[in-house]
Design a protein around this motif. Structure first.
Motif, PDB file in Angstrom:
ATOM      1  N   TYR A  75     -74.524   9.886 -43.863  1.00 38.77           N
ATOM      2  CA  TYR A  75     -73.726   8.759 -44.396  1.00 38.77           C
ATOM      3  C   TYR A  75     -72.875   9.234 -45.553  1.00 38.77           C
ATOM      4  O   TYR A  75     -73.249  10.121 -46.311  1.00 38.77           O
ATOM      5  CB  TYR A  75     -74.636   7.629 -44.895  1.00 38.77           C
ATOM      6  N   ARG A  76     -71.772   8.564 -45.716  1.00 40.24           N
ATOM      7  CA  ARG A  76     -70.860   8.939 -46.794  1.00 40.24           C
ATOM      8  C   ARG A  76     -71.533   8.733 -48.137  1.00 40.24           C
ATOM      9  O   ARG A  76     -72.260   7.776 -48.347  1.00 40.24           O
ATOM     10  CB  ARG A  76     -69.623   8.056 -46.760  1.00 40.24           C
TER      11      ARG A  76
ATOM     12  N   GLY B 204     -64.861   9.565 -36.247  1.00 38.21           N
ATOM     13  CA  GLY B 204     -64.137   8.489 -36.935  1.00 38.21           C
ATOM     14  C   GLY B 204     -62.762   8.934 -37.380  1.00 38.21           C
ATOM     15  O   GLY B 204     -61.785   8.179 -37.261  1.00 38.21           O
TER      16      GLY B 204
ATOM     17  N   PHE C 284     -66.138   2.232 -42.012  1.00 37.68           N
ATOM     18  CA  PHE C 284     -65.076   2.255 -43.026  1.00 37.68           C
ATOM     19  C   PHE C 284     -64.809   3.707 -43.380  1.00 37.68           C
ATOM     20  O   PHE C 284     -65.643   4.575 -43.140  1.00 37.68           O
ATOM     21  CB  PHE C 284     -65.493   1.485 -44.292  1.00 37.68           C
ATOM     22  N   GLN C 285     -63.630   3.933 -43.909  1.00 33.15           N
ATOM     23  CA  GLN C 285     -63.309   5.268 -44.407  1.00 33.15           C
ATOM     24  C   GLN C 285     -62.848   5.151 -45.853  1.00 33.15           C
ATOM     25  O   GLN C 285     -63.604   5.370 -46.783  1.00 33.15           O
ATOM     26  CB  GLN C 285     -62.291   5.964 -43.505  1.00 33.15           C
TER      27      GLN C 285
ATOM     28  N   GLY D  31     -59.564   7.103 -35.766  1.00 32.42           N
ATOM     29  CA  GLY D  31     -58.647   6.434 -36.693  1.00 32.42           C
ATOM     30  C   GLY D  31     -57.247   7.013 -36.587  1.00 32.42           C
ATOM     31  O   GLY D  31     -56.247   6.286 -36.604  1.00 32.42           O
TER      32      GLY D  31
ATOM     33  N   ILE E  68     -72.445   0.679 -42.974  1.00 28.53           N
ATOM     34  CA  ILE E  68     -72.779   2.059 -43.361  1.00 28.53           C
ATOM     35  C   ILE E  68     -73.242   2.847 -42.138  1.00 28.53           C
ATOM     36  O   ILE E  68     -72.744   3.928 -41.855  1.00 28.53           O
ATOM     37  CB  ILE E  68     -73.867   2.071 -44.451  1.00 28.53           C
ATOM     38  N   LYS E  69     -74.175   2.251 -41.406  1.00 27.88           N
ATOM     39  CA  LYS E  69     -74.774   2.966 -40.268  1.00 27.88           C
ATOM     40  C   LYS E  69     -73.749   3.322 -39.207  1.00 27.88           C
ATOM     41  O   LYS E  69     -73.837   4.358 -38.576  1.00 27.88           O
ATOM     42  CB  LYS E  69     -75.857   2.089 -39.619  1.00 27.88           C
ATOM     43  N   GLU E  70     -72.805   2.437 -38.993  1.00 27.56           N
ATOM     44  CA  GLU E  70     -71.831   2.659 -37.918  1.00 27.56           C
ATOM     45  C   GLU E  70     -70.576   3.377 -38.400  1.00 27.56           C
ATOM     46  O   GLU E  70     -69.611   3.498 -37.661  1.00 27.56           O
ATOM     47  CB  GLU E  70     -71.445   1.321 -37.267  1.00 27.56           C
ATOM     48  N   PHE E  71     -70.541   3.813 -39.637  1.00 23.32           N
ATOM     49  CA  PHE E  71     -69.350   4.485 -40.184  1.00 23.32           C
ATOM     50  C   PHE E  71     -68.126   3.588 -40.048  1.00 23.32           C
ATOM     51  O   PHE E  71     -67.046   4.032 -39.672  1.00 23.32           O
ATOM     52  CB  PHE E  71     -69.112   5.828 -39.485  1.00 23.32           C
TER      53      PHE E  71
ATOM     54  N   ASN F 291     -56.927  -2.196 -29.909  1.00 24.97           N
ATOM     55  CA  ASN F 291     -57.266  -0.792 -29.724  1.00 24.97           C
ATOM     56  C   ASN F 291     -57.809  -0.560 -28.316  1.00 24.97           C
ATOM     57  O   ASN F 291     -58.465  -1.418 -27.740  1.00 24.97           O
ATOM     58  CB  ASN F 291     -58.305  -0.366 -30.763  1.00 24.97           C
TER      59      ASN F 291
ATOM     60  N   LYS G  71     -70.321  11.915 -36.644  1.00 23.98           N
ATOM     61  CA  LYS G  71     -69.711  10.578 -36.650  1.00 23.98           C
ATOM     62  C   LYS G  71     -68.480  10.524 -37.536  1.00 23.98           C
ATOM     63  O   LYS G  71     -67.519   9.808 -37.230  1.00 23.98           O
ATOM     64  CB  LYS G  71     -70.733   9.530 -37.098  1.00 23.98           C
TER      65      LYS G  71
ATOM     66  N   GLY H 269     -60.664   8.714 -48.137  1.00 24.45           N
ATOM     67  CA  GLY H 269     -61.203   8.035 -46.971  1.00 24.45           C
ATOM     68  C   GLY H 269     -61.672   8.996 -45.891  1.00 24.45           C
ATOM     69  O   GLY H 269     -62.354   8.605 -44.951  1.00 24.45           O
TER      70      GLY H 269
ATOM     71  N   THR I  63     -60.000   3.271 -39.613  1.00 24.88           N
ATOM     72  CA  THR I  63     -60.809   3.423 -38.404  1.00 24.88           C
ATOM     73  C   THR I  63     -59.972   2.995 -37.206  1.00 24.88           C
ATOM     74  O   THR I  63     -58.884   2.456 -37.353  1.00 24.88           O
ATOM     75  CB  THR I  63     -62.066   2.524 -38.434  1.00 24.88           C
TER      76      THR I  63
ATOM     77  N   TYR J  78     -61.238   0.718 -35.245  1.00 28.24           N
ATOM     78  CA  TYR J  78     -61.911  -0.569 -35.034  1.00 28.24           C
ATOM     79  C   TYR J  78     -63.177  -0.474 -34.183  1.00 28.24           C
ATOM     80  O   TYR J  78     -63.983  -1.392 -34.174  1.00 28.24           O
ATOM     81  CB  TYR J  78     -60.971  -1.627 -34.426  1.00 28.24           C
ATOM     82  N   GLN J  79     -63.348   0.618 -33.475  1.00 30.57           N
ATOM     83  CA  GLN J  79     -64.522   0.715 -32.614  1.00 30.57           C
ATOM     84  C   GLN J  79     -65.799   0.659 -33.449  1.00 30.57           C
ATOM     85  O   GLN J  79     -66.776   0.026 -33.079  1.00 30.57           O
ATOM     86  CB  GLN J  79     -64.460   2.016 -31.807  1.00 30.57           C
ATOM     87  N   GLU J  80     -65.762   1.323 -34.605  1.00 25.58           N
ATOM     88  CA  GLU J  80     -66.951   1.358 -35.457  1.00 25.58           C
ATOM     89  C   GLU J  80     -67.246  -0.031 -36.021  1.00 25.58           C
ATOM     90  O   GLU J  80     -68.402  -0.418 -36.181  1.00 25.58           O
ATOM     91  CB  GLU J  80     -66.723   2.339 -36.620  1.00 25.58           C
TER      92      GLU J  80
ATOM     93  N   TYR K 220     -57.621  -5.331 -34.759  1.00 27.55           N
ATOM     94  CA  TYR K 220     -58.843  -5.377 -33.958  1.00 27.55           C
ATOM     95  C   TYR K 220     -58.530  -5.984 -32.583  1.00 27.55           C
ATOM     96  O   TYR K 220     -57.860  -7.016 -32.499  1.00 27.55           O
ATOM     97  CB  TYR K 220     -59.889  -6.234 -34.680  1.00 27.55           C
TER      98      TYR K 220
ATOM     99  N   TYR L 172     -61.700   4.564 -26.992  1.00 24.17           N
ATOM    100  CA  TYR L 172     -61.404   5.939 -27.439  1.00 24.17           C
ATOM    101  C   TYR L 172     -62.437   6.885 -26.835  1.00 24.17           C
ATOM    102  O   TYR L 172     -63.628   6.576 -26.814  1.00 24.17           O
ATOM    103  CB  TYR L 172     -61.528   6.076 -28.950  1.00 24.17           C
TER     104      TYR L 172
END
Lengths: 776, 278, 161
Positions: free
Chosen positions: A9-10, A666, C100-101, A670, C95-98, A708, A662, A483, C140, C142-144, A705, A711
């Protein structure tokens, strides 16, 4: 691997989901003043007069800057007044700056400034700019200060020309049986980061200039404030907290200069300048446009022999970073193919459009749209499968790039492997175009990508590691967290090297140019590579220090020791050792004697063996490695009304080594979303007077949303030997083939060549009618 | 952020609202009735709307009614678009309203605000143009007028008047209907063309937004479309002769392209009715 | 009718479970008051035009773009901002699904998702899309975010069973 490859995780994750994450505009302090710009309503006009009398009557106004001659700015050519003087050169250009006690007063006052303009003829595209009788955006380009290796051409709108002369183009044509020529064009667009740019400046009584800014290049801000205003670099301190998206747009330095001037005008008080969305779209630098011509020649069997390329990059009103973007466009002017004879002129053109900054991919999504559309036209002419044509010509170790860099298995990823994987994922054998039972057309388009990072030859990155009394480590790097999660990646690299739990690595998110070692700029997908190398060097340095102290304590040689798992111990007898917490602040013997001190690891990495390009041939080594990939898009097209849906988008990228699965996925997804929207919808719409008609999210529309596609991201791993754990950059690559792949898919679906962006249904409708006129 | 300040008034009766307006006007102010306020904010920040005294009608009970009587549906002007779509008493209105802005914004945008707004599209107008509907307007007196008559490009309100309610004949709520919104690209954004339609007593009615700078229903256009003696294609070609001017030509699309989209859309409408009651 | 000379009014706002006295002007947006007067900077000024959703909060149970609402309308309403969510499932899921960036849209996105999962536990794809169209995420694909929302919806359903 201990932690490489894991989806950690970040590090700043909790801050970001709780609202505690701080961005520049979140910072406020009592007494802070606020600045507001007045913008030009014209794309090209002489400023006849500016009257600030009414504006001064607004209570709270502290300063109005207008009409004053400040040092010209610009990274390669100093052609841009921070606040327009004499004339305005683009719609939205800053004409005045008001400083007031609060933002409402500043806004109100800015609206009361009266400016009289005399409109001038507008240069509305690079092609127009090249015409013999075109108006000049800059009348005296030869008078501007500039760096070496940039050559504005007097009495033209050409800011710079980069030439590639590889092989012998005449020979190439003579060996070609089939030729094809493609012309593409698209207007500038924008990064549209969710955080609009913001800068806060203060000039302290002791002469220190403190700037807090949402920037990808805080260290460049420091250098440029020194260059433009003669402030000692040591006296310029730039803070950058978290940045709400950059995509290249925040690599340019603009608001920082205005905030500095504003602060200077009010005796050094702290002044905040925050872009509205409208300003962020047009006043601040945008995503470059392009007019291009590509001519390709190949043998009957489809082997490329010649590529003749003209890129006219729409740098807009000021050259700033656009020169460099156009240079990078020359460096990788072809797609990732083995072509012995390449002739390319890549020009940075002045127009009366908003000026350009880097955009994620740094010219590559742009040039690949041109080149890869032409490749599909060539495949069609040859009657060859477009993927097969690319596979045949795929660039390989041993081949040379347009700037004649010899490639090897480390500095080049494995393109054929990417193509083969793409073929499989896209079920290529099922065909490229089919008609569904409901009458809709399914079509697949593909393209290949490559990218090196054309960056300064002396670019470097530094890292400091300081240890805490509990044995944990603080990681301090000049990489800005925009980001991309790079700082988490760096923590993983350190965790791997020290075999230390990631929880014990504390990452400092904020950059402060006085206390953070420099990372050149957070651009070009170079964070992992350069800062990662610096992390490894700093770790090495720290480990050496730890071992030195531990060697005394353990009565052994430094070379006998190993650091892992929070301990330093004998390699051959791991049970004999000491906890890191007992050595990283020096070791204290029972009698109180102490040896060593706080362990502070330092590391720097500078790109090696980079060279400038030869001005005549373009020969030179502009970047360290070439990431390659293959991408595809599948659309469902309605041939009655020319609407379409993007069903699936695929990226296969040779990433070298996946560090955080991940996070990497991502980044790529993105980037694909951004590339698809650039290809399919995003563009500034200009009227005949060069005004941008869609400078709001209501009319300039990033992907939402549900719009998309599905992917599919797949990685090939061909390690780059000199990169941390072999990892290649991946921040941009998901984007760069998307417009081309979309264009190829739709051209196949609609059975007409679609060589303009954005690929909206109206464009397809026009193309089918054989009428390619612009919209308005 | 607005450059101007204003007084804020939140009357709780129609009478009070009207009298506040009159008093403010006598004081030399430029009062403005509002419901959601989204347009005051978005146009106000660009100085395209100005007022120094806002009168919020949300607290007036009549403006928040959403009820079915024996014969009518009554909808208060201050109902949010979300409130309308969730109860879904008027399905065609739900559909057109869902084309306005986005879901979160519709939690704020009101029916009256959309109908009386400056924005070209005002898609909530369309169902009322098509049905037997009335506008209840408060001013010196409360008047109830046929919507068809009072809406001509804009809702024709006198000075100091505001829209209180819309009343629609219950029989018209669930007629065969059709709604389609065509955009420049994909799912987001203003319409190139939005068409709402009902079929009443065997006749197709059509109201259009996005094509011109105002929503409209044209009787001549409908006559052409209902001319069952000729082919659908001919009907459509005849119908588009009756599109009012100007046809929008802007960032969303050219006038020429909008006509192309309209033709396709009209064809969809006519075919949908041919395919049976929808 | 009286019109006071000062544009300021003192009101009480109910924010994140606390009553906050605050001086506002009628022309102030709720976003401005939250950020500047109450220091709740989690809500972001992404466009100040109701277009991007970065300023989304929850007002009386509904997602609301705080840049589209005058603060003067807020007294008497219960406002929740991102700072008022403490360890909710949707935050964990992001958080778990990432999901956001850069994080700038995240507060608003989470607040919208929060309203979604609270108000529409049975939301289908169509409704999820309709609601989440209200926000822009530029980082992102949007998938996450979709994964995050759906994981909360489905775990809520499992809890009910």
């Amino acid at each position: 691997m201990y932690i490489i490859g894991k989806s950690v995780y970040r590090k700043e994750a909790v801050d970001k989901v709780t609202g505690e994450a701080i961005y520049t505009n979140d910072i406020q302090s009592p007494g802070m003043l606020h600045a507001r710009m007045l913008l030009s309503p014209y794309a090209h006009a002489r400023i006849i007069s500016i009257n600030t009398e009414k504006a001064w009557k607004i209570p709270g106004v502290r300063a109005i800057l207008a009409g004053e001659r400040f040092p010209l700015t610009g990274e390669e050519i100093r052609d841009r007044p921070p606040i327009a003087v004499d004339k305005v050169r683009y719609f939205g250009e800053t004409v005045a700056l008001v400083v007031a006690d609060n933002p409402v007063q500043a806004k109100r006052a800015s609206e009361l400034i009266e400016v009289v303009y005399e409109p001038l003829p507008v240069v509305n595209s690079p092609t127009e700019a090249m015409q013999a009788n075109a108006p000049l955006v800059h009348e005296n380009i030869e008078s501007y200060e500039k760096v070496e290796r940039v050559n504005p051409e007097p009495n033209t709108n050409i800011a710079n020309r980069t030439k590639i002369r590889k092989g012998n183009i005449q020979k190439g044509w003579s060996e070609s049986d089939v030729t094809v020529e493609g012309t593409v064009s698209f207007s500038p667009s924008d990064h549209a980061a969710m955080e609009t740019r913001c800068s806060i400046a203060e000039i302290r009584q002791d002469g220190y200039v403190v700037i807090t800014t949402s920037s990808q290049a805080p260290f460049m801000v420091k250098k440029l404030i020194n260059l433009y205003f003669g402030i000692d670099t040591g006296k310029v301190i730039v803070n950058t907290p978290l940045v709400g998206g950059g995509y290249g747009g925040k690599a340019a330095v603009q608001l920082e200069i205005l905030a500095f001037l504003a602060s200077r005008a009010v005796g050094g008080k702290k002044v905040k300048l925050f872009n509205t969305r409208e300003e962020d779209l047009v006043t601040s630098p945008c995503h470059i446009g392009l007019d291009a011509k590509i001519k390709l020649g190949c043998t009957r069997n489809g082997y490329l022999k010649a590529a003749e390329i003209l890129y006219l990059f729409d740098g807009g009103a000021y050259s700033d970073k656009a020169v460099d973007v156009s240079r990078a466009g020359a460096v990788d002017c072809t797609g990732p193919y083995h072509i012995e004879n390449v002739w390319c002129d890549s020009l940075c053109i002045y127009t009366n459009h908003p000026y350009a900054s880097p955009f994620r991919g740094f010219s590559h999504s742009e040039l690949l749209f041109a080149f890869e559309r032409t490749m599909d036209m060539l495949a069609q002419k040859l009657g060859l499968d477009p993927l097969e044509l690319r596979r045949k010509n795929a660039i390989l170790p041993g081949h040379t790039t347009p700037t004649q860099v010899r490639l090897n298995t480390s500095n080049l990823g494995n393109l054929p492997a990417c193509i083969d994987r793409l073929k499989e994922i896209m079920k290529w054998e099922e065909g490229q175009r089919s008609i569904q039972p409901d009458g809709l057309i399914r079509a697949k388009g593909i393209c290949c990508i490559w990218k090196t990072s054309t960056i300064d030859t002396d670019s470097s990155s530094g890292v400091i590691l300081t240890f805490n009394p509990d044995g944990s480590v603080n990681l301090i790097s000049g990489v800005v967290e925009i980001g991309t999660g790079t700082k988490t990646i760096l923590a993983q690299i350190l965790s791997e090297r020290l075999k230390m739990p990631i929880e014990l690595i504390h990452v400092r998110m904020k950059v402060n140019t006085q206390t953070t070692p420099e990372h050149w700029k957070t651009v070009a997908s170079r964070g992992t590579y350069m800062a990662g190398r610096a992390v490894l060097e700093a770790a090495e340095d720290a480990v050496e220090q730890i071992k030195k102290v531990a060697a005394c304590v353990l009565h052994g040689a430094v070379s006998d020791l190993e650091v892992a798992g929070g301990r330093v111990f004998l390699k051959d007898e791991p049970s004999t050792g000491i906890e890191l917490k007992d050595v990283v602040y020096g070791y204290t013997y029972p009698n109180g004697n102490t040896i060593g001190g706080q362990v502070i690891g330092r590391g720097t990495y500078t790109l090696r063996r980079m060279t400038y390009l030869d001005p005549q041939t373009g020969e030179g080594r502009p970047g360290p490695e070439w990431t390659v990939g293959a991408q595809g898009v599948e659309v469902e097209f309605n041939k009655r009304d020319f609407t379409y849906k993007i069903i699936r988008a695929v990226s296969v990228i040779d990433i070298g080594k996946v560090i955080n699965e991940k996070a990497a996925q991502g980044q790529v997804m993105g980037a694909m979303a951004m590339g698809l929207c650039f290809g399919g919808r995003e563009s500034f719409v200009f009227d005949e007077q060069g005004r941008v008609l869609n400078a709001q999210f209501r009319t300039y529309r990033p992907l939402r949303y549900g719009e998309n596609p599905e992917y599919v991201v797949s990685f090939v791993e061909t390690p780059q030997i000199d990169a941390p754990y072999g990892a290649r950059g991946v921040g941009e690559h998901g984007l760069i083939g998307m417009p081309a792949a979309l264009g190829n898919a739709l051209s196949i679906a609609a059975e007409v060549n679609l060589n303009q962006l954005p690929l909206i249904p109206e464009l397809i409708w026009r193309a089918k009618k054989g009428n390619q006129h612009a919209l308005i | 952020m607005l450059s101007f300040d204003f007084d804020y008034h939140a009357p709780s009766t129609l009478k009070e609202a009207v009298s506040i307006y009159q008093i403010l006007e006598r004081q030399g102010k430029q009062p403005l009735f509002y419901g959601g306020g989204t347009e005051v904010l978005t146009l106000g920040r660009l100085n395209l709307v100005y007022s120094d005294a806002l009168i919020d009608i949300k607290n007036i009970p009549e403006c928040r009614v959403q009820m079915l009587t024996d014969k009518h549906l009554v909808l208060g002007a201050a109902l949010t678009l979300t409130a309308l779509t969730e109860r879904n008493l008027f399905p065609l209105l739900s559909k057109t309203a869902r084309g306005v802005a986005d879901h979160t914004a519709r939690n704020k945008i009101t029916l009256g605000g959309n109908i009386c707004g400056e924005i070209f599209y005002r898609e909530a107008v369309l169902p009322f143009l098509l049905t037997d509907s009335y506008a209840v307007i408060a001013g010196n007196e409360i008047r109830t007028v046929s919507f068809d008559e009072v809406f001509n490009q804009f809702l024709q309100l006198g000075k100091g008047e505001f829209l209180v309610q819309l009343i629609t004949n219950r029989n018209d709520l669930r007629l065969p209907q059709f709604h389609i919104k065509r955009r420049k690209q994909w799912n987001i954004g203003y319409p190139l063309v939005t068409v709402a339609s009902i079929k009443k007593a065997g006749t197709v009615r059509i109201a259009i937004s996005g094509l011109c700078p105002f929503p409209f229903r044209s009787k001549k256009l409908e006559e052409a479309l209902n001319n069952n003696d000729i082919s659908i294609e001919s009907r459509i070609n005849e119908a588009i002769q009756h599109v009012p001017s100007p046809i929008l030509h802007d960032v969303e699309g050219s006038d020429e392209y909008r006509i192309f989209v309209l033709k396709n859309t009209l064809q969809d409408v006519l075919e949908s009715y041919q395919g049976g009651e929808s | 009718m009286k019109t006071s000379s000062s544009p300021f009014r003192e009101v009480s706002l109910h924010v994140n479970g606390e009553i906050k006295p605050v001086l506002i002007k009628p022309s102030d947006t709720l976003l401005y008051i939250l950020r500047v007067k109450l220091g709740l900077t989690g809500s972001k000024p992404g466009c100040l035009n109701g277009d991007c959703g970065a300023c989304t909060v929850n007002v009386d149970g509904m997602a609301m773009k705080s840049c589209l609402m005058f603060a003067i309308e807020a007294p008497g309403k219960r406002i929740i901002t991102i700072e008022g969510l403490k360890g909710t499932p949707i935050q964990h899921a992001f958080i778990k699904e990432f999901a956001f960036q850069c994080g700038y849209c995240t507060s608003g996105f989470i607040m919208n998702c929060y309203s979604l999962v609270e108000n529409y536990p049975d939301a289908n794809d169509e409704l999820i899309t309709e609601m989440l169209e209200s926000n822009i995420c530029r980082c992102t694909g949007y998938q996450e975010i979709e994964n995050a929302v759906k994981s909360v919806l489905s775990s809520n359903k499992n809890l009910e069973k």
